[in-house]
Design an enzyme around this catalytic site. Sequence first.
Site, PDB file in Angstrom:
ATOM      1  N   ASP A 108      55.476  45.333  26.893  1.00 51.90           N
ATOM      2  CA  ASP A 108      55.399  45.941  25.568  1.00 51.90           C
ATOM      3  C   ASP A 108      55.895  44.878  24.586  1.00 51.90           C
ATOM      4  O   ASP A 108      57.081  44.553  24.565  1.00 51.90           O
ATOM      5  CB  ASP A 108      56.287  47.193  25.536  1.00 51.90           C
ATOM      6  CG  ASP A 108      56.311  47.864  24.164  1.00 51.90           C
ATOM      7  OD1 ASP A 108      55.704  47.329  23.215  1.00 51.90           O
ATOM      8  OD2 ASP A 108      56.946  48.932  24.056  1.00 51.90           O
ATOM      9  N   LYS A 156      54.060  46.159  13.236  1.00 53.44           N
ATOM     10  CA  LYS A 156      55.284  45.398  12.991  1.00 53.44           C
ATOM     11  C   LYS A 156      54.967  43.962  12.584  1.00 53.44           C
ATOM     12  O   LYS A 156      55.331  43.543  11.498  1.00 53.44           O
ATOM     13  CB  LYS A 156      56.198  45.466  14.204  1.00 53.44           C
ATOM     14  CG  LYS A 156      56.896  46.832  14.246  1.00 53.44           C
ATOM     15  CD  LYS A 156      57.208  47.352  15.592  1.00 53.44           C
ATOM     16  CE  LYS A 156      57.651  48.817  15.492  1.00 53.44           C
ATOM     17  NZ  LYS A 156      57.640  49.497  16.772  1.00 53.44           N
ATOM     18  N   TRP A 179      62.793  51.928  24.074  1.00 59.91           N
ATOM     19  CA  TRP A 179      61.349  51.939  24.302  1.00 59.91           C
ATOM     20  C   TRP A 179      61.025  51.750  25.776  1.00 59.91           C
ATOM     21  O   TRP A 179      60.096  52.373  26.287  1.00 59.91           O
ATOM     22  CB  TRP A 179      60.635  50.906  23.434  1.00 59.91           C
ATOM     23  CG  TRP A 179      60.724  51.245  21.980  1.00 59.91           C
ATOM     24  CD1 TRP A 179      61.390  50.540  21.013  1.00 59.91           C
ATOM     25  CD2 TRP A 179      60.146  52.378  21.306  1.00 59.91           C
ATOM     26  NE1 TRP A 179      61.272  51.174  19.795  1.00 59.91           N
ATOM     27  CE2 TRP A 179      60.514  52.301  19.951  1.00 59.91           C
ATOM     28  CE3 TRP A 179      59.368  53.465  21.726  1.00 59.91           C
ATOM     29  CZ2 TRP A 179      60.117  53.251  19.001  1.00 59.91           C
ATOM     30  CZ3 TRP A 179      58.971  54.417  20.784  1.00 59.91           C
ATOM     31  CH2 TRP A 179      59.348  54.293  19.440  1.00 59.91           C
TER      32      TRP A 179
HETATM   33  C1  LIG Z   1      57.688  50.571  17.558  1.00 66.38           C
HETATM   34  C2  LIG Z   1      57.697  50.390  19.018  1.00 66.38           C
HETATM   35  C3  LIG Z   1      57.038  51.277  19.879  1.00 66.38           C
HETATM   36  C4  LIG Z   1      56.346  52.522  19.392  1.00 66.38           C
HETATM   37  O1  LIG Z   1      55.129  52.197  18.858  1.00 66.38           O
HETATM   38  P1  LIG Z   1      54.088  53.321  18.360  1.00 66.38           P
HETATM   39  O2  LIG Z   1      52.970  52.453  17.884  1.00 66.38           O
HETATM   40  O3  LIG Z   1      54.774  54.101  17.289  1.00 66.38           O
HETATM   41  O4  LIG Z   1      53.727  54.148  19.517  1.00 66.38           O
HETATM   42  C5  LIG Z   1      57.053  50.998  21.228  1.00 66.38           C
HETATM   43  N1  LIG Z   1      57.671  49.909  21.716  1.00 66.38           N
HETATM   44  C6  LIG Z   1      58.321  49.042  20.917  1.00 66.38           C
HETATM   45  C7  LIG Z   1      58.995  47.855  21.514  1.00 66.38           C
HETATM   46  C8  LIG Z   1      58.350  49.261  19.547  1.00 66.38           C
HETATM   47  O5  LIG Z   1      58.992  48.384  18.755  1.00 66.38           O
END
Ligand SMILES: *Cc1c(COP(=O)(O)O)cnc(C)c1O
Length: 360
Positions: A171, A195, A102
């Site tokens: 993030d 999540k 990511w």
């Molecule tokens: C799942 C995830 C993403 C992607 O998220 P989307 O909402 O599908 O764009 C980005 N960064 C991390 C750390 C993730 O776990």
Amino acid sequence: MTRAHNFNAGPAALPEEVLKQAGEEMLDFNGTGMSVMELSHRSKEYEEVHNEAKAGIKELLQVPDTHDVLFLQGGASLQFPMIPMNFLPDGEKANYILTGSWSEKALKEAKLIGETKIGASSAEHNHTYIPDIHSMDVDPTDTYVHITSNNTIFGTQWHTLPDWNPPLIADMSSDILSRPVPVDQFSLIYAGAQKNLGPSGVTIVIIEKEMMEKIPNSIPTFLRYDTHADKNSLYHTPPTFGIYMLNHVLNWIRNRGGAEGMQERNNEKASLLYDTIDHSGGFYKGHAEKDSRSNMNITFNLPSEELNKTFLEKAKEAGFVGLNGHRSVGGCRASLYNAVSLESCEALRTFMLDFHKNHG
Ligand SMILES: *Cc1c(COP(=O)(O)O)cnc(C)c1O
């Protein structure tokens, strides 16, 4: 009815209490004779939910008044380009710390917008660890530093969050509100809700108000953070049902001790499984180095591809969902987000012990 032992990586398990409440409110939310999905986003009833969810994030993460909370769409994936569009002007350089797929995706988008550097990377060891924060190449002249606090695919997590001089952007998609976080050290935190906090469709952004003064006039209205901040995230139709579910999940978290309560619960859950891995005499082998292990995503392998496959088949038959590792790492992964119960983790531990006994 039996609920699955849900270890999905995302979208993921939601608290059963929340799902039940949403079910009860589906035909008549708060005496409106409508579900929340059928309300106008300009109605008093919806606006109450919206503001309560925003206040819930502020309270549970102790967001200081210097920061604003936004509800956006497009997931973390839209934040990847939106951050450099708003905050990386020509002639400056943004610093990306690469600890997994990511962060690599975030860097890829930033490179399309401006100049970048890589302050540290664990790529050559297949992202098995978080590099030492003191040895990272971070300079006060970096426009901002971007980190990924939990690496969903590799199963590593930053256990010390840095307090650097350049604006820090994180993030936190896969560990938001799973533990307390010093929000004041960050200029921007973003996370898709799917999540730890709710269904997919809502992206939570916590942004330092001062940062928004730097946004150039050339950025299109919708893609500017200040557009959404100025309108209380009601510039356009927000994902109303997602925000309503988020609000219920936040109340559920509050009733279980808030961020500290989640941390305690998540530590206990993760320890059960790491303990099983560590006491298996090498039968189960964790992907992440011990001091970088994630409390959210437990990644592990069995001694052979054949055994990985058998393990996943038998686990599926036994009612466990979502244990396949990501295709880039292989093996197995158990995601233990906030709503995953201790009972599900205990059941998985028992299954792992039995499987080892029968196939070890
Ligand atoms: C799942 C995830 C993403 C992607 O998220 P989307 O909402 O599908 O764009 C980005 N960064 C991390 C750390 C993730 O776990």
